[in-house]
Design a protein around this motif. Structure first.
Motif, PDB file in Angstrom:
ATOM      1  N   ARG A 286      48.468  41.827  50.250  1.00 32.09           N
ATOM      2  CA  ARG A 286      49.607  42.578  49.714  1.00 32.09           C
ATOM      3  C   ARG A 286      50.457  41.705  48.793  1.00 32.09           C
ATOM      4  O   ARG A 286      50.901  42.147  47.724  1.00 32.09           O
ATOM      5  N   GLN A 287      50.668  40.442  49.173  1.00 30.18           N
ATOM      6  CA  GLN A 287      51.468  39.542  48.347  1.00 30.18           C
ATOM      7  C   GLN A 287      50.779  39.262  47.014  1.00 30.18           C
ATOM      8  O   GLN A 287      51.417  39.250  45.953  1.00 30.18           O
ATOM      9  N   VAL A 288      49.473  39.058  47.065  1.00 21.79           N
ATOM     10  CA  VAL A 288      48.720  38.807  45.834  1.00 21.79           C
ATOM     11  C   VAL A 288      48.747  40.038  44.934  1.00 21.79           C
ATOM     12  O   VAL A 288      48.917  39.935  43.714  1.00 21.79           O
ATOM     13  N   TRP A 289      48.587  41.218  45.515  1.00 24.47           N
ATOM     14  CA  TRP A 289      48.565  42.458  44.730  1.00 24.47           C
ATOM     15  C   TRP A 289      49.879  42.676  43.995  1.00 24.47           C
ATOM     16  O   TRP A 289      49.899  43.087  42.836  1.00 24.47           O
ATOM     17  N   VAL A 290      50.984  42.373  44.665  1.00 25.00           N
ATOM     18  CA  VAL A 290      52.302  42.637  44.086  1.00 25.00           C
ATOM     19  C   VAL A 290      52.728  41.519  43.144  1.00 25.00           C
ATOM     20  O   VAL A 290      53.153  41.768  42.011  1.00 25.00           O
ATOM     21  N   GLU A 291      52.612  40.260  43.590  1.00 31.75           N
ATOM     22  CA  GLU A 291      53.164  39.144  42.832  1.00 31.75           C
ATOM     23  C   GLU A 291      52.163  38.509  41.871  1.00 31.75           C
ATOM     24  O   GLU A 291      52.561  37.720  41.018  1.00 31.75           O
ATOM     25  N   GLY A 292      50.894  38.824  42.006  1.00 40.27           N
ATOM     26  CA  GLY A 292      49.883  38.210  41.147  1.00 40.27           C
ATOM     27  C   GLY A 292      49.459  39.041  39.967  1.00 40.27           C
ATOM     28  O   GLY A 292      48.494  38.691  39.278  1.00 40.27           O
TER      29      GLY A 292
END
Length: 286
Positions: free
Chosen positions: A70-76
């Motif tokens: 989820r963090q990668v999807w949003v911030e990456g």
């Protein structure tokens, strides 16, 4: 007694126990070769930052896989990079398959010295790597450098040889009588190709689709020189953010990004495998 009259003693391959063990050994070997790297990716992606500082095969103490994804999807910027990859991959693969299959059909059906020379020239791209500097300079002269159209043209030129090589050999196994029957019924060459030849090419085109998609989807070398910085694709985005603050030494996020980037190919492989099996089965029944 000469050597030809000697009886060969039973070898390991003739032993009944070894014959039964061969599938087991092959399966275990395949699981080892594929499973260990896959486990390393999944286990590292599921760890916290502290656990993932040194990637290893140990399982995470607490699984954080969904949180990391989820963090990668949003911030990456994964959605933007995904659509950038799709913008390049879909037209490139479709163009390679259409042009390559049509060219392979002509080269396989018309036997002449000229076509033999054209076939050798067409498949020479498999062993002759393109000159990157020349390609970039040519795209600049055409005004296509840094654009998706230029990148699609590069992929067409690189992987057209692969499709022609695969499809030409397959077309030669298709009976010519089927095409002749369609021509007697009044079908034009285009209709013969679309209605008779193309449906029979589904197994080999599915294989070519997997190969070309695998090359193009994961390509970072040519994309870096042609469209680097002007259009984000998933490999380019991973290369860019891996050295940024979000991903610096954050192996759990890098491996989570790799999982997200690989999921479309896994889905495509599953679909294409079914197409290959159904195509071969229907061809055998007919």
């Amino acid at each position: 007694m000469n050597s030809t009259s000697r009886r060969r003693g039973p070898g390991l391959s003739d032993h009944p126990g070894w014959t039964r063990l061969q599938p087991v050994v092959a399966t275990l070997l395949g699981l080892t070769v594929i499973g260990i790297p896959l486990w390393l990716v999944v286990a590292t992606a599921g760890k916290s930052r502290g656990e993932a500082l040194t990637p290893n095969l140990s399982p995470p103490g607490d699984w954080h896989l969904l949180d990391n994804l989820r963090q990668v999807w949003v911030e990456g910027d994964v959605p933007a990079a995904f659509f950038g990859s799709l913008l390049v991959v879909a037209p490139a693969v479709a163009g390679v398959l259409v042009i390559g299959s049509m060219a392979a059909w002509v080269l396989a059906r018309r036997a002449s010295r000229l076509n033999a020379a054209l076939y050798a020239l067409a498949i020479s791209g498999i062993v002759l790597p393109p000159a990157v500097v020349t390609v970039v300079l040519l795209l600049r002269q055409l005004g296509l450098a840094g654009s998706a159209v230029g990148m699609i043209g590069v992929y067409l030129g690189i992987y057209l040889s692969t499709v022609i090589f695969f499809v030409t050999g397959f077309v030669r196994t298709v009976p010519v009588s089927l095409e002749e029957a369609a021509q007697i019924d009044g079908a034009t060459p285009v209709r013969v190709f679309l209605r008779v030849v193309l449906p029979m090419l589904r197994p080999v085109l599915a294989t070519a689709t997997i190969l070309v998609c695998l090359y193009v989807w994961n390509d970072v070398f040519y994309a870096f020189f042609v469209i680097g910085g002007r259009l984000d694709t998933l490999p380019l985005n991973l290369f860019r953010v891996a050295s940024a603050g979000l991903y610096l030494n954050n192996w759990h996020l890098i491996f989570a990004y790799v999982i997200l980037m690989s999921l479309p190919l896994v889905v495509l492989l599953a679909i294409a495998q079914r197409k290959i099996i159904s195509g071969i089965t229907s061809g055998a029944v007919k």
